[in-house]
Structure formats: C-alpha cells, structure tokens
Design an enzyme around this catalytic site. Sequence first.
Site, short mmCIF file in Angstrom:
data_model
loop_
_atom_site.label_atom_id
_atom_site.label_comp_id
_atom_site.label_asym_id
_atom_site.label_seq_id
_atom_site.Cartn_x
_atom_site.Cartn_y
_atom_site.Cartn_z
N GLY A 161 0.69 -1.42 0.08
CA GLY A 161 -0.14 0.10 -0.09
C GLY A 161 0.77 1.23 -0.12
N THR A 241 5.34 -1.67 11.27
CA THR A 241 4.91 -0.51 11.54
C THR A 241 3.40 -0.64 11.06
OG1 THR A 241 5.81 0.42 9.36
CG2 THR A 241 6.99 0.73 11.39
N ARG A 243 0.46 -3.03 11.81
CA ARG A 243 -0.95 -3.40 13.00
C ARG A 243 -0.24 -4.70 13.94
NH1 ARG A 243 -2.58 0.81 12.65
NH2 ARG A 243 -4.87 1.56 12.59
N GLU A 272 -1.97 -3.41 23.20
CA GLU A 272 -1.16 -2.21 23.39
C GLU A 272 -1.94 -1.54 24.49
OE1 GLU A 272 -0.99 -0.20 19.46
OE2 GLU A 272 0.41 -1.63 18.76
N HIS A 291 3.87 2.71 19.16
CA HIS A 291 2.98 2.81 18.10
C HIS A 291 3.03 4.40 17.93
CE1 HIS A 291 -1.13 1.28 16.41
NE2 HIS A 291 -0.55 2.18 15.70
N ALA A 293 4.70 5.66 14.98
CA ALA A 293 5.20 5.91 13.74
C ALA A 293 4.53 6.92 13.03
CB ALA A 293 5.20 4.63 12.81
#
Length: 348
Positions: A161, A241, A243, A272, A291, A293
Amino acid sequence: MAKFKIATPTGASFTTAGGGYNYEMEPLEGIDAEIVEGPADEDGFIKFAQDADVVYAKGMRFTKKVVEGLPAKCRAIVLGSVGVDSVDVKAATERGLPVTNCPDTFIEEVADHALMLLLSAHRRTIEQDRMVRENRWREGRPALLQIPRLMGLTLGLIAFGHVARAVAKRAKPFGLRVIAYDPFIEELVMVEHGVLPVTLEEVLSQSDFVSMHAPATPEAEGMLMEKHFRLMKKTAIFINTGRGPTVQEAGLIKALSEGWIAHAGLDVLEIEPPGNNNPLLGMPNVTLSAHTASASSRFDPARKRHVGRELGLILNGKWPMSCVNPAVLLKSNLRRWQPVSMERGPNS
C-alpha cells in the site's frame, strides 16, 4: 442548536489530549454544524446519537451494536485514522453507512519510522549506545564486524500500500533490493515502483529485512505465524509499523529467543500497551516504539482537517474522498461530484 449534529464520544483519539475541534471546524465554515461530545460507552452513545447527522468515530469501538443503533438519518461514520479496525465496517455496509478514513495523511512519517527501525536494528544503535554509556567502548566495533554492509541486501515488503511504496522509495538510495508480496495489488504496480513481485514464502526466505504493512483486516489477523518465522534467515530483521494483531506474537517471541531471526523493530504489538509480562520488553534483540510511527507536528492538524473536509462533503450531500466501503455510495443519497480522477477514494 445547529442544523447538523456531528456526534462524537467524549475524549481525544490517539491519546492526544486537548486542542478541541478547531481544526475539524475549519473546513466546516459556512455550514451550520456542531461537533457535540457524548458518552464513550455503547448504550450511552447510542442514546446520545439518535439525532446525529454524522458520527465522528474516536475514543471507543464502534461495534455492530453501536452501528445498528445509529439513527436512519445518520449519513456516515468518519474516522481520523488510517486503520478502520475500531469500526465494524461490515455492519456499517449492511446499514448502507459509508465509513471514511485518512489514507494518505501520515504516509511519509510512517515510512520514515519504518526505515529508522530498519537502520537502527541493522546497525545495532541501541546496543551501541548502551556500550558507550556502560564504559564498554572497545566492544562496539567487534559487534558491528559481525554484520554485513547494507548495500546489496534485500528488503521484503508484506503488503504494498501507500506506506510500503514510500518505504521502497526510501530504501532504493541505500542500495537495497526490494521485493514485495501483496495478492490484492497488480504486479505491474510493483514493477512501476522498481519492486519485484514475489510470493510470501519468497519474501520470507530471501529477505534480510522483512517489513510488515498489512492492514488490520479479518483476513490479515494473525497472518504471520511461527511457521513463517521459521522460513526467515537467521540474520534477518523483522520490522512492523502496520498493525500488531497481524502477527501471532508468540511465534515472533519464539523466533527471537531461539535465534531463528536476529532482531525485530516493532512500533506495534498484539496488545497495546503491553503488560509487564510481555517477553519482548526484556529482549536485547528487539527495538520498540509506542505505536508512534505516524506522529509528527503535522499529525493532528492534518488528520483533523481531513476529518473536517469529509464531514463538510457529507453534510453538503456529496461523496466523501476516502470511503473504505465505496459500494454503499451508489445506493446512498450522496452524489458523486469529482469531474476528474483524484487517484484515491471511490471517486477515482
């Protein structure tokens, strides 16, 4: 009372406190709309949202119960994130409710972070820093004499993607060979980016770096298992980076502890924040970030303005820019408006 009510649960998304809704309201200037906060529990929000024209989804999970409990007048569910796993999209589709996201707001930041984790893991940055601080100066060079030079190594991407494409673009100047697996993308798209399309098994077995970019869809949940990590090189570095739930963490932990792979750079985890009993927290061959990024000074203003633009389009009776279930748009009361392709969203 404003003409249009935009219902949203109380509290900030992405644990970013404060700031109000000024950014979201900028694109709504001239539209008689108000963002109103309500309870962040299922029953409370359903009751609160019975007169809502649109829902701004954040701060809670929008389960099938919540989606089915929204009023008939509700036009859409709008998210301020790339991922849509906090919303039951299937239930929304069955209701004929468009669900929007922010597909291209944080691409550059996440790609930067992925490459940062790759480089820091490869050059053992944290380990080197610790050696200097612990007066082990002379141990630094011998440790790095055990790793290959970066140029000429192979980076394998799982999913291709927006972020993966941006990572591929960054990796090329470092001399990395880039391969990718994505059964939902035409191979010619990869070739146009200078990336070789391969199978998942080839990504795992050939790559010196495996970078995970699969979204949190039901199909991708638990996608990488123990058997997949067994296919990787003993010198390989795993980067995620995307899920956390796309990886069966027990398999990754076993791979790291038993030396099937060399290192992992993780911005996301299966649960998390992690509990103190998560073995990854104590592993010296793991580089972690919380989390984060997508975070930068641009993060909140950009995504909130995107949300505001989507809300404005919907309240003006137009298709949103970034609908993740575009099939519902043709059956909705919203109208297609873009005269030319924008290369994104359902209006392409």
